[in-house]
Enzyme design. Structure first.
Site, short mmCIF file in Angstrom:
data_model
loop_
_atom_site.label_atom_id
_atom_site.label_comp_id
_atom_site.label_asym_id
_atom_site.label_seq_id
_atom_site.Cartn_x
_atom_site.Cartn_y
_atom_site.Cartn_z
N CYS A 263 6.64 -6.72 7.44
CA CYS A 263 7.72 -5.99 8.27
C CYS A 263 8.25 -7.21 9.27
CB CYS A 263 7.19 -4.71 8.88
SG CYS A 263 8.40 -4.04 9.68
N CYS B 291 1.70 -1.77 15.80
CA CYS B 291 1.45 -1.41 14.53
C CYS B 291 0.79 -2.83 13.79
CB CYS B 291 3.00 -1.37 14.03
SG CYS B 291 2.81 -0.99 12.22
N CYS C 195 6.65 -4.34 15.77
CA CYS C 195 6.35 -3.20 17.15
C CYS C 195 4.91 -3.57 17.40
CB CYS C 195 6.23 -2.05 16.26
SG CYS C 195 8.06 -1.39 15.70
N CYS D 46 -0.98 6.24 9.82
CA CYS D 46 0.07 5.44 10.32
C CYS D 46 -0.01 4.19 11.09
CB CYS D 46 0.98 6.25 11.40
SG CYS D 46 1.49 8.03 10.77
N CYS E 252 3.30 8.40 0.80
CA CYS E 252 3.94 7.64 1.81
C CYS E 252 4.40 6.23 1.02
CB CYS E 252 3.18 7.56 2.97
SG CYS E 252 3.76 6.45 4.36
N GLU F 112 0.81 -1.19 0.09
CA GLU F 112 0.07 -0.02 -0.12
C GLU F 112 0.84 1.19 -0.23
OE1 GLU F 112 -4.12 -1.90 2.21
OE2 GLU F 112 -2.27 -1.00 3.49
N1 SAH Z 1 9.48 0.98 10.01
C1 SAH Z 1 9.63 2.65 9.82
C2 SAH Z 1 8.63 3.18 9.07
C3 SAH Z 1 7.22 2.67 9.07
S1 SAH Z 1 6.03 3.04 10.32
C4 SAH Z 1 9.42 3.18 11.26
O1 SAH Z 1 9.22 2.37 12.17
O2 SAH Z 1 9.81 4.25 11.20
C5 SAH Z 1 5.82 4.70 10.35
C6 SAH Z 1 5.50 5.35 11.80
O3 SAH Z 1 4.36 5.09 12.00
C7 SAH Z 1 6.23 5.04 12.77
O4 SAH Z 1 6.84 6.27 13.43
C8 SAH Z 1 5.65 4.15 13.78
O5 SAH Z 1 5.96 4.36 14.86
C9 SAH Z 1 4.09 4.67 13.44
N2 SAH Z 1 3.00 3.69 13.82
C10 SAH Z 1 3.13 2.57 13.74
N3 SAH Z 1 1.51 2.09 14.01
C11 SAH Z 1 1.01 3.17 14.45
C12 SAH Z 1 -0.42 3.35 15.02
N4 SAH Z 1 -1.18 2.47 15.21
N5 SAH Z 1 -0.60 4.78 15.21
C13 SAH Z 1 0.02 5.88 14.99
N6 SAH Z 1 1.32 5.61 14.60
C14 SAH Z 1 1.87 4.38 14.19
#
Ligand code: SAH
Length: 361
Positions: free
Chosen positions: A117, A124, A121, A344, A110, A97
């Site tokens: 991935c 996420c 995390c 995000c 984006c 996406e």
């Molecule tokens: N792997 C990279 C890029 C993808 S995530 C990274 O982690 O930086 C992009 C951003 O979205 C990151 O800052 C992550 O912490 C944030 N993110 C992930 N899940 C989220 C959520 N459910 N709500 C808000 N931000 C989120």
């Protein structure tokens, strides 16, 4: 015995010198390579057939010997705020996406760098998928070209409407460093898409040794997903922290080669009761003290089942004010595309799984 069929070389992944060398093998002169390169990277051609100033015989030869790997739109959803989520199908049937976010001043895309991935995390959605595979440089670039092409069909007269890129979609960019680096070279090439390095940001969970290489080998902006101020909490929500601690990460940021006037962006997803206390804000200010830093406070986008809650707007503002008082520049990131799960951390082809029986096979 079955004949081994090798996949044809994808011309979208070649730099101009590589393309020139390849065309030389097909006995084509260097200026043809420049023409072809401009078709692929500047004009965003989706097929050899549309390259109208190349001879028919060359186009046939290209079809025969090479390919132009292209993503196809599988689903396009538009939010009430103008955000558009594109779901792409890759040549081998994977789904990724990209999210388009227009504002008055910029048109930002984006982009994703991996299918799924590996970073896992806890908050996420993409992290729940695991890593399926890395994207190629061609697939990373084609998200940009295909969105430009789609936006052109909306009647704009600009050839390449996108002005800014953030590598913050599915995947961990520094885990796929070689292809990300190659895609940056292609996207920034003046004969191609001609993006300025000032308009591209790559975001990482904090793969410390790769941050150093990233600083040496690319020239774009860095964003770090910090998300916690103690190792105890960060270990819990970002498994990468078990390997590289907050102190290691901040040290990598302090030695990062900073261009004039640049700042490192620290992303901080506010999670209720996890990382949103006054003490967290104080510690965050201490962590970035002395660094040219900007904090992006991200309201948590709810992913049902993952067990996290968002903080309210008022609490986010209080948190920001504590940073402000310590002279740390912080902004609360506008939440875009929530109604289409484009915000995000929500990219995970969720609807695909539910709606499409093929996805479960
Ligand atoms: N792997 C990279 C890029 C993808 S995530 C990274 O982690 O930086 C992009 C951003 O979205 C990151 O800052 C992550 O912490 C944030 N993110 C992930 N899940 C989220 C959520 N459910 N709500 C808000 N931000 C989120």
């Amino acid at each position: 015995m079955a004949k081994l069929v090798l996949p044809k070389l994808d011309l979208r992944e070649l730099s101009l010198p590589e393309l020139t060398a390849h065309l030389a093998q097909l006995e084509e002169p260097a200026f043809r390579a420049r023409q072809l390169y401009a078709w692929i990277h500047r004009k965003g051609a989706r097929s050899f057939a549309e390259m109208s100033d190349l001879s028919k015989s060359l186009r046939v030869k290209l079809e025969e010997h090479c390919q132009l790997g292209s993503l196809t739109i599988d689903l396009k959803q538009e939010s009430t705020d103008g955000t558009i989520k594109y779901r792409w199908r890759t040549a081998d049937g994977q789904f990724i996406e990209s999210v388009y976010m227009p504002s008055d001043r910029r048109k930002t895309l984006c982009v994703s760098t991996q299918v799924g991935c590996a970073m896992a995390c806890a908050f996420c959605m993409t992290g729940t998928l695991g890593l399926k595979r890395h994207l190629t440089a061609g697939e990373i670039c084609d998200q940009v070209y295909a969105v430009n092409a789609d936006l052109r069909t909306r009647g704009g007269r600009v050839e390449r409407p996108l002005t800014n890129l953030v590598f913050m979609g599915m995947g961990e960019p520094l885990h796929n460093f070689e292809q990300v680096k190659k895609s940056l070279e292609l996207l920034e090439s003046p004969e191609g898409c001609d993006f300025s390095h000032r308009h591209i940001t790559v975001s990482t969970v904090g793969l410390v040794p790769m941050i150093e290489r990233f600083g040496q080998e690319t020239n774009v902006k860095l964003a770090i997903s910090l998300n916690a101020t103690t190792d105890e909490v960060r270990d819990r929500i970002m498994p990468v922290n078990k390997k590289w601690k907050i102190a290691d990460l901040m040290e990598a940021c302090r030695t990062f080669p900073m261009r004039q006037g640049r700042r490192i962006t620290f992303e901080y997803v506010l999670l209720q009761g996890v990382n949103d206390s006054d003490e967290d804000a104080e510690r965050l200010a201490k962590l970035v003290a002395g660094l040219p830093a900007k904090i992006n406070l991200i309201p948590y986008n709810d992913n049902p089942g993952l067990g996290f809650l968002s903080v309210g707007d008022a609490r986010a503002e209080e948190f920001r004010l504590i940073l402000d008082k310590r002279n740390v520049f912080a902004a609360i990131r506008a939440n875009r595309g929530r109604d289409i799960a484009a915000a995000c951390g929500q990219l995970a082809n969720v609807e695909k799984k539910a709606a499409d029986p093929r996805a479960s096979v």
